[in-house]
Design a protein around this motif. Structure first.
Motif, PDB file in Angstrom:
ATOM      1  N   ARG A 522       0.841  -1.224   0.000  1.00 28.11           N
ATOM      2  CA  ARG A 522       0.000   0.000   0.000  1.00 28.11           C
ATOM      3  C   ARG A 522       0.864   1.257   0.000  1.00 28.11           C
ATOM      4  NH1 ARG A 522      -4.985  -0.811  -0.363  1.00 28.11           N
ATOM      5  NH2 ARG A 522      -6.092  -2.580   0.552  1.00 28.11           N
ATOM      6  N   GLN A 523       2.011   1.199   0.698  1.00 24.71           N
ATOM      7  CA  GLN A 523       2.914   2.349   0.716  1.00 24.71           C
ATOM      8  C   GLN A 523       3.440   2.650  -0.679  1.00 24.71           C
ATOM      9  OE1 GLN A 523       3.699   4.389   3.533  1.00 24.71           O
ATOM     10  NE2 GLN A 523       4.374   5.623   1.779  1.00 24.71           N
ATOM     11  N   GLU A 524       3.739   1.582  -1.453  1.00 23.65           N
ATOM     12  CA  GLU A 524       4.200   1.777  -2.832  1.00 23.65           C
ATOM     13  C   GLU A 524       3.087   2.392  -3.693  1.00 23.65           C
ATOM     14  OE1 GLU A 524       7.406   1.429  -3.763  1.00 23.65           O
ATOM     15  OE2 GLU A 524       7.740   0.908  -1.658  1.00 23.65           O
ATOM     16  N   ILE A 525       1.843   1.988  -3.438  1.00 27.35           N
ATOM     17  CA  ILE A 525       0.706   2.572  -4.168  1.00 27.35           C
ATOM     18  C   ILE A 525       0.608   4.061  -3.869  1.00 27.35           C
ATOM     19  CG2 ILE A 525      -1.830   2.568  -4.364  1.00 27.35           C
ATOM     20  CD1 ILE A 525      -1.729  -0.481  -3.785  1.00 27.35           C
ATOM     21  N   GLU A 526       0.731   4.419  -2.580  1.00 27.63           N
ATOM     22  CA  GLU A 526       0.659   5.840  -2.188  1.00 27.63           C
ATOM     23  C   GLU A 526       1.804   6.633  -2.811  1.00 27.63           C
ATOM     24  OE1 GLU A 526      -1.847   7.391  -0.570  1.00 27.63           O
ATOM     25  OE2 GLU A 526      -2.756   5.419  -0.881  1.00 27.63           O
ATOM     26  N   ASN A 527       3.006   6.049  -2.822  1.00 29.19           N
ATOM     27  CA  ASN A 527       4.159   6.742  -3.412  1.00 29.19           C
ATOM     28  C   ASN A 527       3.961   6.962  -4.906  1.00 29.19           C
ATOM     29  OD1 ASN A 527       5.433   6.847  -0.944  1.00 29.19           O
ATOM     30  ND2 ASN A 527       6.723   5.055  -1.300  1.00 29.19           N
ATOM     31  N   GLY A 531       3.801  10.549  -7.017  1.00 32.08           N
ATOM     32  CA  GLY A 531       4.889  10.784  -7.964  1.00 32.08           C
ATOM     33  C   GLY A 531       6.259  10.502  -7.383  1.00 32.08           C
ATOM     34  N   LEU A 532       6.319   9.795  -6.255  1.00 31.22           N
ATOM     35  CA  LEU A 532       7.598   9.445  -5.637  1.00 31.22           C
ATOM     36  C   LEU A 532       8.129   8.149  -6.254  1.00 31.22           C
ATOM     37  CD1 LEU A 532       6.649  10.102  -1.881  1.00 31.22           C
ATOM     38  CD2 LEU A 532       8.141  11.516  -3.323  1.00 31.22           C
ATOM     39  N   PRO A 533       9.446   7.892  -6.124  1.00 25.40           N
ATOM     40  CA  PRO A 533       9.977   6.611  -6.632  1.00 25.40           C
ATOM     41  C   PRO A 533       9.233   5.437  -5.998  1.00 25.40           C
ATOM     42  CG  PRO A 533      11.777   8.082  -6.035  1.00 25.40           C
ATOM     43  CD  PRO A 533      10.516   8.746  -5.562  1.00 25.40           C
ATOM     44  N   CYS A 534       8.849   4.472  -6.829  1.00 23.77           N
ATOM     45  CA  CYS A 534       8.094   3.320  -6.308  1.00 23.77           C
ATOM     46  C   CYS A 534       8.475   2.079  -7.107  1.00 23.77           C
ATOM     47  CB  CYS A 534       6.584   3.569  -6.403  1.00 23.77           C
ATOM     48  SG  CYS A 534       6.013   3.812  -8.100  1.00 23.77           S
ATOM     49  N   GLY A 535       8.193   0.948  -6.550  1.00 25.44           N
ATOM     50  CA  GLY A 535       8.481  -0.317  -7.246  1.00 25.44           C
ATOM     51  C   GLY A 535       8.584  -1.458  -6.265  1.00 25.44           C
ATOM     52  N   GLU A 602      10.799  -0.022  -3.060  1.00 26.12           N
ATOM     53  CA  GLU A 602      11.553   1.196  -3.392  1.00 26.12           C
ATOM     54  C   GLU A 602      11.411   2.275  -2.328  1.00 26.12           C
ATOM     55  OE1 GLU A 602      13.883   1.255  -5.726  1.00 26.12           O
ATOM     56  OE2 GLU A 602      13.262  -0.831  -5.896  1.00 26.12           O
ATOM     57  N   ASN A 603      10.256   2.313  -1.640  1.00 29.80           N
ATOM     58  CA  ASN A 603      10.123   3.134  -0.435  1.00 29.80           C
ATOM     59  C   ASN A 603      10.436   4.609  -0.671  1.00 29.80           C
ATOM     60  OD1 ASN A 603       9.612   3.352   2.382  1.00 29.80           O
ATOM     61  ND2 ASN A 603      11.816   3.413   2.784  1.00 29.80           N
ATOM     62  N   GLY A 604       9.913   5.162  -1.775  1.00 28.35           N
ATOM     63  CA  GLY A 604      10.065   6.598  -2.027  1.00 28.35           C
ATOM     64  C   GLY A 604      11.487   7.035  -2.296  1.00 28.35           C
TER      65      GLY A 604
END
Length: 707
Positions: A522-527, A531-535, A602-604
């Motif tokens: 869910r954190q990756e979805i929010e990122n 527009g933050l780095p995600c993956g 990726e955690n932003g």
């Protein structure tokens, strides 16, 4: 998003696809000849277990009129129909691979399997002598008639059904000329094949062919009308009463019941005599769709030993010899001092498992070690780890071992070890009621000048020195005080009545792991939305859990790039427009068995990476004690990232899953050839050479005494 509209590929069908990928390795002409036979044997062994557990389970659901709870999956009836069609086609392909693809090349290499008619005089004499001296004393012909019932045949044993008629000798014999049947078990204690004398090349004959040729010596009062090898696979999924007062005794009883489970498959030769066929169907109460008529030989698993035939090494893979010691322990005499200096990581089998064994062995004899606590799920038959734990107990250490008695098909081995550990003075725990303990952790408590220090080994694989040579796994050694506190808390939960604590670093199932992975996705979805780095990049053995799968679909739709390395079962369907177009799935099947579990988020822009024992399956998240841990040392973290990237770049053993659930080899056009397994092997060798060079070039050469 309505869950039931999301695609979900059935786990049993997906497992059959995995075994098909293993079979493809047997077809591959670029693989060494004996390795192709070994892959064929693996598909046979895999299929045996699949019938014993998964197919048997589906049949039980059908027989009990079980109604599925999930709208998105197949009903047991529909699934059983598909499985029967798929397994019949699969076994046809196995034998096509053997007879059309492998056997002709075996003959070109001078390796032949003969039957009795094909042998010359010398070979026949050799076979006859072997029969009389070795085979005949072991055989027990079992007549089947009114006074002697059909025998209870061991699961997966190879047997010969014999159709006989009494010889006419006198009028007093009322049974003259009557039909009768007998069973002869092919002894599993002897090798399945016998090498015959041969002037050029190498010739072999199978044990069952020798027995069939010599049946007249076993049934002298009868005429042999026909004979046919056959094999029965039984339902072997144990049901264990975990509330029984004597849990070990309950497991022992269940193991015995496994041998008498209901037949779920009968394998016969295609040329089986019709009277024998009818006799077996009647005696075994087998259904028509449970019969598999095959060209033979039955039970392909024997090719695993045949593939290791002395003198055929040039027809095998070049062995991956682990570097020893593991690079992070190069030059280490005191394993505890080495771990105190910094966290250490080992990658098996490219690096030797010896450092794990040495960790327990040193703890066993170190006068400052007070206690050792360890979980054991699957251990080898002659385990140096268990030997070290026994020595530790004999040396007065407090030794606590959790031995998982419910490790499927390893129950007997684990019972034997548990009893030996108890006799030596170890405190042995058999797991928690309703949960399998699958986590891989060893804790050593040591008294030092500055107080008590806890040393840990955390792994993705079993404490098994045998499988560590062929399974890819990763282990972390640390003496971080926070990890140590988490480890003590975990063992207190396993061995006592402690309430599951709030762990600082560990992620532990069944209480916190599902929520952790849901939170991370869910954190990756929010990122992605910000527009933050995600993956997400994940390596697991199996991806089955529907909640995780549907959440990954949601992440894909939010624009999160997702890369999944899933060796076996994958119920997620990638590459579907509007659902999973941002998800790619690859499966790596090669010389070694991919076994490590790795999770990267990726955690932003501040990537995190975790490893552990858990796959993304309901059983791992909800019904087992599992452990996933972070890699926090920056150097080791970077190495873990590189391991994932190397796996992802594999274009030799990797296959990419298509939106129609088929798999295709990764297209390597314009790319350098990359086998992740050979790359890791080469990197380990290069690291070792670099360490050796550094030591050689060092101006400070220690002077050793003559002692």
């Amino acid at each position: 998003m309505a869950e039931k509209t999301m695609p979900y590929y059935n786990r049993e069908l997906s497992w059959m696809d995995f075994n098909t990928r293993v079979l493809e390795e047997a077809f591959k002409k670029e693989n060494p000849l004996m390795e192709r036979l070994r892959f064929l044997a693996i598909t046979g062994s895999n299929l045996d277990e699949f019938f014993m557990v998964r197919v048997a389970g589906v049949k039980a659901q059908v027989n009990s009129n079980y109604k599925k709870h999930d709208d998105f999956d197949l009903s047991p009836e529909a699934l059983l129909k598909e499985l029967e069609e798929k397994t019949h086609r699969f076994m046809e392909r196995q034998y096509s691979c053997l007879h059309r693809s492998i056997s002709p090349i075996l003959e070109k290499n001078g390796i032949r399997f003969l039957n009795a008619e094909q042998m010359d005089g010398q070979q026949r004499n050799y076979m006859t002598e072997f029969f009389h001296k070795i085979l005949f004393p072991v055989l027990t012909p079992l007549a089947v008639d009114a006074s002697r019932p059909f025998p209870l045949l061991a699961n997966k044993s190879l047997n010969i059904a014999v159709y006989l008629k009494g010889k006419e000798k006198s009028k007093e014999n009322k049974n003259e000329g009557e039909k009768c049947f007998a069973i002869v078990q092919v002894p599993s204690i002897l090798p399945r094949f016998l090498e015959l004398p041969e002037k050029a090349g190498r010739s072999f004959i199978l044990l069952e062919d020798i027995i069939i040729d010599k049946l007249e010596e076993l049934f002298e009062l009868h005429d042999i009308k026909a004979a046919c090898p056959f094999r029965v696979t039984r339902d072997s999924d144990l049901e264990i009463d975990e509330e029984a007062e004597d849990f070990m005794n309950e497991v022992k009883k269940s193991i015995k019941l496994r041998k008498r489970g209901r037949p779920v498959r009968l394998e016969l030769l295609q040329k089986c005599d019709k009277d024998i066929r009818s006799f077996l169907i009647d005696m075994l109460k087998i259904k028509k769709n449970e019969i598999y008529e095959l060209p033979g030989p039955l039970d392909l698993t024997f090719f695993s030993k045949f593939a290791s035939l002395p003198g055929c090494e040039q027809l095998c893979f070049k062995p991956i010899q682990p570097v020893s010691p593991a690079c992070d322990f190069w030059g280490s005499e005191d394993i505890f001092q080495t771990i105190r200096e910094k966290d250490r990581m080992v990658h098996h089998p490219y690096e030797s498992f010896d450092c794990v064994v040495k960790f327990i062995e040193q703890a066993a004899v170190d006068e400052n070690v007070l206690a050792i606590k360890q979980t054991l799920y699957r251990v080898s038959g002659n385990s140096p780890i268990v030997a070290a734990l026994i020595k530790a107990a004999e040396n007065g250490k407090q030794v606590t071992v959790l031995v998982e008695l419910k490790a499927r098909f390893d129950e007997e081995n684990n019972i034997n070890w548990a009893q030996k550990l108890e006799k030596s003075g170890c405190h042995v725990i058999y797991g928690l009621q309703g949960l399998k303990t699958h986590c891989k952790i060893a804790l050593v408590v040591r008294r030092e000048e500055d107080g008590i220090r806890r040393y840990l080994h955390l792994g993705t694989g079993n404490y098994n020195d045998s499988t560590a040579k062929i399974y890819t796994d990763i282990g972390l050694f640390t003496c971080s005080s926070q990890y140590g506190a988490d480890a003590s808390s975990l063992f207190n939960v396993i061995t006592g009545y402690s309430r599951p604590p709030e762990y600082r670093h560990f992620i532990v199932a069944p209480h916190g792991m599902r929520n952790f992975f849901i939170r991370m996705i869910r954190q990756e979805i929010e990122n992605a939305k910000k527009g933050l780095p995600c993956g997400i990049t994940v390596k697991v053995n199996s991806l089955v859990d529907s909640e995780i799968i549907f959440l990954l679909y949601e992440a894909s739709q939010a624009g999160v790039p997702i890369r999944l390395v899933v060796r076996g079962i994958c119920c997620l369907v990638p590459g579907l427009p509007g659902i999973s177009e941002n998800i790619t799935v690859i499966s790596i099947v090669g010389q070694l068995l991919e076994h490590s579990r790795i999770f990267r988020f990726e955690n932003g822009g501040v990537p995190q990476i975790f490893m552990g024992s858990a796959d993304w399956m309901p059983r791992n998240l909800d019904r087992r004690i599992e452990l996933v841990f972070p890699i926090e040392d920056e150097e080791l973290k970077q190495r873990a990232f590189e391991i994932l990237e190397t796996l992802w770049n594999d274009n030799t053993n990797a296959r990419i899953m298509q939106p129609d659930t088929t798999y295709q080899h990764v297209n390597r056009r314009g790319k350098a050839v990359c086998s992740s397994q050979l790359t890791f092997y080469r990197q380990a060798q290069e690291r070792l050479k670099e360490l050796q060079k550094l030591e050689k070039d060092s101006p400070l050469i220690p002077i050793h005494t003559a002692e």
